[in-house]
Design a protein around this motif. Structure first.
Motif, mmCIF file in Angstrom:
data_model
loop_
_atom_site.group_PDB
_atom_site.id
_atom_site.type_symbol
_atom_site.label_atom_id
_atom_site.label_comp_id
_atom_site.label_asym_id
_atom_site.label_seq_id
_atom_site.Cartn_x
_atom_site.Cartn_y
_atom_site.Cartn_z
ATOM 1 N N LYS A 284 -2.188 6.396 -0.613
ATOM 2 C CA LYS A 284 -3.537 5.824 -0.660
ATOM 3 C C LYS A 284 -4.033 5.835 -2.100
ATOM 4 C CE LYS A 284 -6.952 8.113 1.304
ATOM 5 N NZ LYS A 284 -7.874 8.598 2.355
ATOM 6 N N TYR A 285 -4.659 4.731 -2.521
ATOM 7 C CA TYR A 285 -5.090 4.642 -3.914
ATOM 8 C C TYR A 285 -6.254 5.580 -4.201
ATOM 9 C CZ TYR A 285 -6.798 3.222 -8.387
ATOM 10 O OH TYR A 285 -7.207 3.260 -9.698
ATOM 11 N N SER A 332 11.538 -6.424 -11.119
ATOM 12 C CA SER A 332 11.470 -7.255 -12.328
ATOM 13 C C SER A 332 10.221 -6.988 -13.160
ATOM 14 C CB SER A 332 11.525 -8.742 -11.940
ATOM 15 O OG SER A 332 10.488 -9.065 -11.034
ATOM 16 N N VAL A 333 9.345 -6.108 -12.675
ATOM 17 C CA VAL A 333 8.129 -5.774 -13.439
ATOM 18 C C VAL A 333 8.029 -4.253 -13.564
ATOM 19 C CG1 VAL A 333 5.634 -6.133 -13.662
ATOM 20 C CG2 VAL A 333 7.022 -7.794 -12.408
ATOM 21 N N PRO A 334 8.727 -3.670 -14.532
ATOM 22 C CA PRO A 334 8.653 -2.216 -14.722
ATOM 23 C C PRO A 334 7.207 -1.769 -14.925
ATOM 24 C CG PRO A 334 10.393 -3.160 -16.073
ATOM 25 C CD PRO A 334 9.619 -4.314 -15.521
ATOM 26 N N GLY A 335 6.838 -0.680 -14.294
ATOM 27 C CA GLY A 335 5.480 -0.161 -14.434
ATOM 28 C C GLY A 335 4.532 -0.609 -13.347
ATOM 29 N N LEU A 336 4.975 -1.554 -12.491
ATOM 30 C CA LEU A 336 4.148 -2.005 -11.374
ATOM 31 C C LEU A 336 4.102 -0.915 -10.312
ATOM 32 C CD1 LEU A 336 2.731 -4.794 -10.996
ATOM 33 C CD2 LEU A 336 4.536 -5.341 -9.367
ATOM 34 N N GLU A 337 2.918 -0.634 -9.778
ATOM 35 C CA GLU A 337 2.754 0.389 -8.741
ATOM 36 C C GLU A 337 2.075 -0.213 -7.527
ATOM 37 O OE1 GLU A 337 1.772 4.569 -10.369
ATOM 38 O OE2 GLU A 337 0.805 3.178 -11.761
ATOM 39 N N LEU A 338 2.310 0.399 -6.365
ATOM 40 C CA LEU A 338 1.807 -0.134 -5.101
ATOM 41 C C LEU A 338 1.121 0.979 -4.312
ATOM 42 C CD1 LEU A 338 1.850 -2.830 -3.534
ATOM 43 C CD2 LEU A 338 3.952 -2.045 -2.412
ATOM 44 N N PHE A 339 -0.061 0.664 -3.769
ATOM 45 C CA PHE A 339 -0.836 1.601 -2.961
ATOM 46 C C PHE A 339 -1.505 0.842 -1.819
ATOM 47 C CE2 PHE A 339 -0.913 2.955 -7.397
ATOM 48 C CZ PHE A 339 -0.541 4.293 -7.321
ATOM 49 N N TYR A 340 -2.195 1.575 -0.947
ATOM 50 C CA TYR A 340 -3.136 0.940 -0.024
ATOM 51 C C TYR A 340 -4.513 1.529 -0.300
ATOM 52 C CZ TYR A 340 -3.327 4.979 3.249
ATOM 53 O OH TYR A 340 -3.519 6.210 3.823
ATOM 54 N N TYR A 341 -5.561 0.837 0.173
ATOM 55 C CA TYR A 341 -6.928 1.266 -0.091
ATOM 56 C C TYR A 341 -7.630 1.589 1.219
ATOM 57 C CZ TYR A 341 -11.942 0.678 -1.091
ATOM 58 O OH TYR A 341 -13.305 0.846 -1.177
ATOM 59 N N LYS A 342 -8.357 2.694 1.245
ATOM 60 C CA LYS A 342 -9.185 3.025 2.403
ATOM 61 C C LYS A 342 -10.299 3.940 1.944
ATOM 62 C CE LYS A 342 -8.851 4.413 7.254
ATOM 63 N NZ LYS A 342 -7.928 4.909 8.315
ATOM 64 N N ASP A 343 -11.549 3.542 2.232
ATOM 65 C CA ASP A 343 -12.671 4.382 1.817
ATOM 66 C C ASP A 343 -13.186 5.213 2.989
ATOM 67 O OD1 ASP A 343 -14.234 2.725 3.398
ATOM 68 O OD2 ASP A 343 -15.225 1.718 1.711
ATOM 69 N N SER A 344 -14.173 6.025 2.732
ATOM 70 C CA SER A 344 -14.684 6.948 3.751
ATOM 71 C C SER A 344 -15.344 6.220 4.911
ATOM 72 C CB SER A 344 -15.688 7.923 3.114
ATOM 73 O OG SER A 344 -16.751 7.217 2.495
#
Length: 424
Positions: A284-285, A332-344
């Motif tokens: 989670k981000y 092909s894109v070094p440094g790319l990161e992946l998350f999901y978002y969820k708030d309270s």
């Protein structure tokens, strides 16, 4: 080491014909002095990708070692070095310049072996079906001397190539229906190369794959003592794909099942399950590392075929497919990161694509074909995340709805899954 057995193996390799292969999109760009490491789940096509590289070179100057072959099983790193530097030259009459090491995690001390080969001037390619060979794990082992690529089963484009359908014109209205029909089949059975190319009984192959991965990569590799707990967790986690998962949820399910377990075993087995590369846990981000690394996380499968025999759920399969495609594009894109978002408040966005300090894109996935089917809550969640994360690049991936909408000076791009997968 059975030297005669190894010599026979090398002779067979030197005389073998290059198999007919479906070319993969993954480009293995070499850098002098660095090993090329290819990781991915079992049966994803890592060996075939190696043979694509072997075919470009003089066979008698390359050596390919499959550490699941009986001739090479249980060799130490020192014995493997002798095979490469001594026995291969004895059989071929030439010194190898490029070394291909398949399923290298089966060699004790493989890190020292790779470093030694690089120090002696060899070009090194290595594959593995263990997450320990992923970049974040291998960095301390090879001290920056490896370029790591993740190879997953066929993408949708590779699926079209493999099935002879790559000539489809995605801009032709007359062919749109055929593209969607092929995408439905791909969502259902996934992209494992052998499954895609099989003429029938794909379900039997998928069942065998799941058993093979479970026993070979989960139970045997990690010497799991409680088969019942391991089996329950394997099934429970894989069935929960494209949904949020917590350790507490696993513990509650195990308690209800009646299978005896210890809490430490569950935590240990979660790590071991990730090592198989059959599942991925998406964080989670948060700007806080402690929150990102904690639980809950979202679960995704390495291939849609691993969801079998669950009922066909097109929405979840679409989301899993988008996750896998994003993972491929990260190569092909070094440094790319992946998350999901969820708030309270429960606002959720499926994917947060981050590059460096900047959020590059927010992506929502939904199984809709018209504007009337779109849930406003999904749009609201996207807009909420847009403001909080300061990202104006918003995408909603649909089944068959295409549109551009502007809300509060923020543009949302609606794009069908088939177009998003094929337009790179």
């Amino acid at each position: 080491m059975e030297v005669d057995l190894v010599k026979d193996y090398i002779s067979n390799y030197l005389n073998a014909k290059v198999p007919e292969l479906v070319r993969r999109d993954l480009q293995l760009n070499t850098i002098k002095g660095k090993a090329i490491t290819i990781v991915g789940p079992r049966r994803a096509g890592k060996t075939s990708l190696m043979w694509q590289e072997i075919a470009k070179q003089d066979r008698r100057e390359t050596i390919y070692l499959d550490f699941e072959d009986i001739a090479l099983k249980d060799l130490s790193a020192a014995e493997v070095l002798r095979v490469i530097t001594d026995i291969f030259t004895e059989v071929s009459g030439k010194k190898a310049s490029t070394v291909f090491l398949d399923e290298i995690q089966n060699v004790d001390g493989w890190q020292s072996l790779v470093r030694t080969l690089l120090d002696r001037g060899y070009k090194v390619y290595a594959t593995g079906s263990s997450s320990k060979l992923l970049a974040r794990e291998i960095a301390t082992q090879l001290r920056g001397r490896s370029i790591t690529h993740l190879l997953l089963p066929f993408s949708f484009y590779e699926y079209l190539v493999a099935t002879g359908e790559r000539a489809i014109d995605i801009n032709s209205m007359s062919e749109k229906g055929r593209v969607k029909n092929l995408l439905s089949k791909y969502l259902h059975s996934g992209g494992f190369p052998e499954v895609v190319l099989a003429s029938g009984d794909k379900e039997r192959l998928l069942a065998e794959y799941k058993d093979l991965i479970f026993f070979k990569d989960f139970v045997e590799r990690h010497k799991a003592k409680s088969i019942d707990v391991a089996r329950y967790m394997f099934n429970f986690v894989t069935q929960a794909y494209a949904s949020e998962m917590s350790i507490r949820r696993i513990l509650t399910a195990l308690t209800s099942s009646g299978v005896p377990f210890g809490n430490n075993t569950v935590y240990d087995y979660v790590d071991k399950l990730q090592d198989t590369l059959v599942v991925f846990f998406l964080e989670k981000y948060s700007t806080k590392v402690s929150i990102r690394s904690g639980w809950p996380k979202k679960v995704y499968l390495a291939d849609n075929g691993l969801a079998w025999p669950l009922p066909y759920d097109e929405g979840r399969l679409m989301e899993n497919t988008v996750f896998l495609e994003l993972k491929r594009r990260m190569n092909s894109v070094p440094g790319l990161e992946l998350f999901y978002y969820k708030d309270s408040a429960g606002h959720e966005v499926d994917f947060v694509v981050k590059y460096g300090a900047r959020i590059r894109e927010l992506i929502q996935v939904t199984r809709v074909s018209t504007n009337a089917e779109i849930k406003r809550s999904e749009v609201e969640s996207l807009l909420k995340a847009s403001k909080e994360l300061r990202c104006k690049n918003l995408t909603i991936i649909t089944w068959d709805y295409e549109y551009k909408e502007e809300i509060d000076n923020t543009r949302i791009n609606y794009i069908p899954l088939w177009r998003w997968l094929l337009e790179k």
